[in-house]
Design an enzyme around this catalytic site. Structure first.
Site, mmCIF file in Angstrom:
data_model
loop_
_atom_site.group_PDB
_atom_site.id
_atom_site.type_symbol
_atom_site.label_atom_id
_atom_site.label_comp_id
_atom_site.label_asym_id
_atom_site.label_seq_id
_atom_site.Cartn_x
_atom_site.Cartn_y
_atom_site.Cartn_z
ATOM 1 N N ASN A 179 -44.898 50.839 17.606
ATOM 2 C CA ASN A 179 -45.124 51.366 16.255
ATOM 3 C C ASN A 179 -45.007 52.888 16.150
ATOM 4 O OD1 ASN A 179 -47.437 51.539 17.797
ATOM 5 N ND2 ASN A 179 -48.824 51.110 16.105
ATOM 6 N N LYS A 202 -42.252 53.944 30.112
ATOM 7 C CA LYS A 202 -41.561 52.732 29.660
ATOM 8 C C LYS A 202 -41.904 52.526 28.187
ATOM 9 C CE LYS A 202 -42.732 48.472 29.371
ATOM 10 N NZ LYS A 202 -42.101 48.183 28.063
ATOM 11 N N VAL A 256 -54.926 44.439 23.138
ATOM 12 C CA VAL A 256 -56.061 44.228 24.053
ATOM 13 C C VAL A 256 -55.679 43.287 25.209
ATOM 14 C CG1 VAL A 256 -58.409 43.317 24.244
ATOM 15 C CG2 VAL A 256 -57.768 44.728 22.279
ATOM 16 N N PRO A 257 -55.047 42.138 24.945
ATOM 17 C CA PRO A 257 -54.728 41.259 26.080
ATOM 18 C C PRO A 257 -53.820 41.938 27.114
ATOM 19 C CG PRO A 257 -54.418 40.103 23.995
ATOM 20 C CD PRO A 257 -54.683 41.517 23.647
ATOM 21 N N THR A 258 -52.831 42.709 26.640
ATOM 22 C CA THR A 258 -51.963 43.395 27.612
ATOM 23 C C THR A 258 -52.737 44.506 28.312
ATOM 24 O OG1 THR A 258 -50.145 42.973 26.081
ATOM 25 C CG2 THR A 258 -49.682 44.404 27.931
ATOM 26 N N GLU A 276 -55.218 52.659 25.157
ATOM 27 C CA GLU A 276 -55.305 52.795 23.694
ATOM 28 C C GLU A 276 -54.926 51.444 23.111
ATOM 29 O OE1 GLU A 276 -56.463 55.215 22.122
ATOM 30 O OE2 GLU A 276 -56.226 57.024 23.343
ATOM 31 N N CYS A 310 -52.695 50.825 14.753
ATOM 32 C CA CYS A 310 -53.862 50.343 15.512
ATOM 33 C C CYS A 310 -55.193 50.666 14.855
ATOM 34 C CB CYS A 310 -53.816 50.950 16.906
ATOM 35 S SG CYS A 310 -53.631 52.748 16.859
ATOM 36 N N GLU A 489 -56.825 60.287 24.102
ATOM 37 C CA GLU A 489 -55.620 61.097 24.022
ATOM 38 C C GLU A 489 -55.891 62.222 23.035
ATOM 39 O OE1 GLU A 489 -52.546 57.988 23.304
ATOM 40 O OE2 GLU A 489 -51.928 58.424 25.349
HETATM 41 P P1 NAD Z 1 -48.115 44.840 23.549
HETATM 42 O O1 NAD Z 1 -49.434 44.845 24.233
HETATM 43 O O2 NAD Z 1 -47.435 43.562 23.341
HETATM 44 O O3 NAD Z 1 -47.061 45.754 24.381
HETATM 45 C C1 NAD Z 1 -47.318 47.101 24.639
HETATM 46 C C2 NAD Z 1 -46.459 47.554 25.800
HETATM 47 O O4 NAD Z 1 -46.882 46.887 26.994
HETATM 48 C C3 NAD Z 1 -44.979 47.248 25.661
HETATM 49 O O5 NAD Z 1 -44.247 48.323 26.174
HETATM 50 C C4 NAD Z 1 -44.802 46.015 26.533
HETATM 51 O O6 NAD Z 1 -43.493 45.883 27.044
HETATM 52 C C5 NAD Z 1 -45.768 46.319 27.657
HETATM 53 N N1 NAD Z 1 -46.259 45.173 28.413
HETATM 54 C C6 NAD Z 1 -46.328 43.876 28.029
HETATM 55 N N2 NAD Z 1 -46.898 43.140 29.011
HETATM 56 C C7 NAD Z 1 -47.206 43.992 30.016
HETATM 57 C C8 NAD Z 1 -47.836 43.841 31.292
HETATM 58 N N3 NAD Z 1 -48.265 42.648 31.719
HETATM 59 N N4 NAD Z 1 -47.997 44.934 32.063
HETATM 60 C C9 NAD Z 1 -47.601 46.150 31.642
HETATM 61 N N5 NAD Z 1 -46.998 46.360 30.431
HETATM 62 C C10 NAD Z 1 -46.806 45.290 29.629
HETATM 63 O O7 NAD Z 1 -48.339 45.627 22.190
HETATM 64 P P2 NAD Z 1 -47.285 45.884 21.024
HETATM 65 O O8 NAD Z 1 -47.050 44.600 20.321
HETATM 66 O O9 NAD Z 1 -46.128 46.647 21.562
HETATM 67 O O10 NAD Z 1 -48.108 46.879 20.088
HETATM 68 C C11 NAD Z 1 -49.050 46.451 19.179
HETATM 69 C C12 NAD Z 1 -50.441 46.615 19.736
HETATM 70 O O11 NAD Z 1 -50.622 47.952 20.176
HETATM 71 C C13 NAD Z 1 -51.505 46.389 18.685
HETATM 72 O O12 NAD Z 1 -52.561 45.639 19.230
HETATM 73 C C14 NAD Z 1 -51.975 47.784 18.360
HETATM 74 O O13 NAD Z 1 -53.279 47.854 17.857
HETATM 75 C C15 NAD Z 1 -51.835 48.473 19.667
HETATM 76 N N6 NAD Z 1 -51.726 49.929 19.494
HETATM 77 C C16 NAD Z 1 -52.773 50.729 19.850
HETATM 78 C C17 NAD Z 1 -52.713 52.098 19.645
HETATM 79 C C18 NAD Z 1 -53.847 53.011 20.011
HETATM 80 O O14 NAD Z 1 -53.631 54.209 20.103
HETATM 81 N N7 NAD Z 1 -55.055 52.506 20.205
HETATM 82 C C19 NAD Z 1 -51.566 52.653 19.092
HETATM 83 C C20 NAD Z 1 -50.526 51.814 18.748
HETATM 84 C C21 NAD Z 1 -50.610 50.451 18.960
#
Ligand code: NAD
Length: 515
Positions: A179, A202, A256-258, A276, A310, A489
């Protein structure tokens, strides 16, 4: 998230898709891995490991690129490892000067960055421009901090003393969500580099472009080769980075799960992590608030970047005595938001990142209606007039008649959907606002100063707002409580997350050994 200096910093960009001549004629270079100071063709090309990146606005193929496997990740990490000695031994001032040049180059190329950010994410161009500035701000801010990073002197008995040093960690890895791609590349690389670390990033597999452009900028600015690297791929590539024995720290932004998986993968190597993660943030509007401001805050808190933010205030609690006035104004202003071509300057809601995300949002909306929510406006799939715009567009949606147990009120939707909930007492609303596993942000609108601080003091959230929402400044820490994350951050505190303390005892007398 919203950068406050929007008006001052807004610049006109060439605009519509395909006619922007300042941006490489709309064409992208071939390679998207950035290693040792250049775009590189992937090691071990494998046709079965090609990722297709679609343009959210049109649904068309934007680029194809190769997933980075173990050899590619290792190449990037080794490049960062080799660069570490030279980079970490520069003074903070020397590092800062290079970073300042990088910030200036992005300023000079901001139209190009914004253009590609919009094509990559589907967000409106006016927002993409702001996002570019959040990266510039981070690079400038941490370039200024770099020379100030220092330890303590601690006097001890008999003229002896100890001192501490803040030393870099080594190779830091960053993993980003889709995002805010350039913001994440900037927010993670800037403090890492300022503290003397080297970096491998990445980006999300959905938004790979601007992180590589940032690599070119750093190199042009004089960053030694290998200090900033980019690999591409999805979860498997991320895991390879987290588990790599030469990576000292992982800064992750995502769900959160990732985040939980990243933490587990990093645990094997006892690596520090910054996480984050997601949110389901509350915004409380008391009856004495300036309602126009509160409506503006609720909209900033929900409708930037198609709601894919987020920290969004997706649960807006409104004191029942002003519910009708608040809703009327919110619905009227929300209904005026233009949904459509993200390249148009006046578009306020662009394309969802991809079909799956749009489907997910529509499923939440269907579920909400079945659970009794009422759609006060929006929540519809929109087909723009321009036939090229075949992406997924959802009109911003206000849900009323909500209650706390609804799925849409409990879970992160990550789309342009706000749930409005009524309340009667301060005590009640604080308890309900905190009744979530998340704790990223929270806010209150009231003209009662005492109440504002009393409410915020009880709010379980890392980033809180009084009489505004979703504004950010690089000098202010950002991050979550509870399942919304670990570490911060931005702000001075970030230095703590990219350095380790070395303690040095200095004996000025004789050694007093009891044997
Ligand atoms: P996501 O968790 O699906 O993926 C995030 C990143 O992690 C991607 O680059 C993905 O390729 C990578 N990834 C996936 N599985 C992994 C693993 N097992 N090990 C290491 N990396 C892995 O999230 P998304 O769909 O890209 O983004 C949306 C989420 O991000 C929402 O939950 C949102 O709230 C959160 N978010 C948080 C913030 C914050 O600052 N707190 C900012 C933006 C987005």
């Amino acid at each position: 998230m919203w950068l406050q200096q929007v008006v001052v910093r807004g610049v006109q960009i060439a605009g519509r898709r395909g006619v922007c001549t300042t941006v490489s004629n709309g064409k992208l270079p071939l390679h998207f891995n950035y290693i040792n100071g250049e775009r590189v063709s992937p090691l071990n090309p494998d046709p079965t490991q090609i990722m297709k990146v679609l343009e959210p606005a049109t649904g068309d193929l934007l680029i194809e690129l190769q997933t980075s496997g173990p050899d590619e990740v290792n190449r990037a990490v080794q490049s960062a490892k080799e660069a570490f000695t030279e980079w970490s031994q520069l003074t903070g001032l020397q590092r800062g000067r290079i970073m300042q040049r990088a910030a200036q180059i992005i300023k000079d190329r901001q139209e190009e960055f914004a253009y590609w950010e919009t094509r990559d994410t589907g967000k409106p161009i006016y927002e993409a421009r702001m996002d570019i500035w959040t990266a510039i701000d981070a690079i400038e801010y941490f370039s200024g901090l770099a020379p100030t990073i220092a330890g303590q002197h601690v006097p001890l008995a008999n003229g002896s003393f100890a001192y501490t040093k803040k030393e870099p960690l080594g190779v830091c890895a960053g993993i980003g969500a889709w995002n805010y791609p350039i913001q994440m590349a900037g927010w993670k690389s800037a403090p890492a580099l300022a503290c003397g670390n080297t970096f491998v990033f990445k980006p999300s597999q959905f938004t790979p472009i601007t992180a590589v452009m940032l690599g070119e900028v750093y190199t042009e600015a004089g960053l030694p080769h290998g200090c900033y690297n980019v690999v591409q791929g999805a979860g498997e590539t991320g895991t390879l980075l987290c588990e790599h024995s030469d990576v000292a720290k992982v800064s992750f932004t995502g769900s959160v799960p990732t985040g939980s998986k990243v933490m587990a993968a990093a645990a094997g190597g006892i690596k520090t992590v910054t996480l984050e993660l997601g949110g389901k943030s509350p915004l409380i509007v008391f009856a004495d608030a300036n309602l126009d401001n509160a409506v503006g805050g609720a909209m900033l808190g929900n409708f930037l970047s198609q709601g894919e933010v987020c920290s969004n205030a997706t649960r807006v609690f409104v004191e029942n005595s002003v519910m009708d006035q608040f809703l009327a104004r919110l619905v009227e202003r929300t209904g005026r938001m233009k949904v459509g071509d993200p390249m148009d300057d006046d578009t306020r809601v662009g394309a969802m990142i991809h079909q799956d995300q749009a489907d997910k949002v529509m499923t939440y909306l269907d579920g909400a209606k079945k659970e009794g929510a009422v759609v006060a406006c929006g929540g519809e799939l929109v087909t723009p007039d321009d036939p090229r715009l075949k992406g997924c567009y959802i009109s911003p949606c206000v849900l009323t008649n909500c209650h706390d147990d609804m799925t849409v009120v409990r879970e992160e939707v990550f789309g342009p959907v706000v749930s409005i909930l009524g309340f009667d007492t301060e005590e009640e609303v604080i308890q309900r606002a905190n009744n979530t596993e998340f704790g990223l942000a929270g806010g209150v609108f009231t003209n009662d100063l005492t109440r504002a601080h009393r409410v915020i003091a009880q709010m379980q959230a890392g980033t809180c707002y009084i009489n505004n929402f979703n504004i950010i400044d690089v000098a202010v820490p950002f991050g979550g409580f509870k399942k919304s994350g670990l570490g911060r951050e931005n702000g001075l505190v970030t230095v703590e997350y990219y350095t380790q303390v070395k303690t040095v005892y200095v004996e000025m007398g004789d050694v007093d050994a009891p044997f």
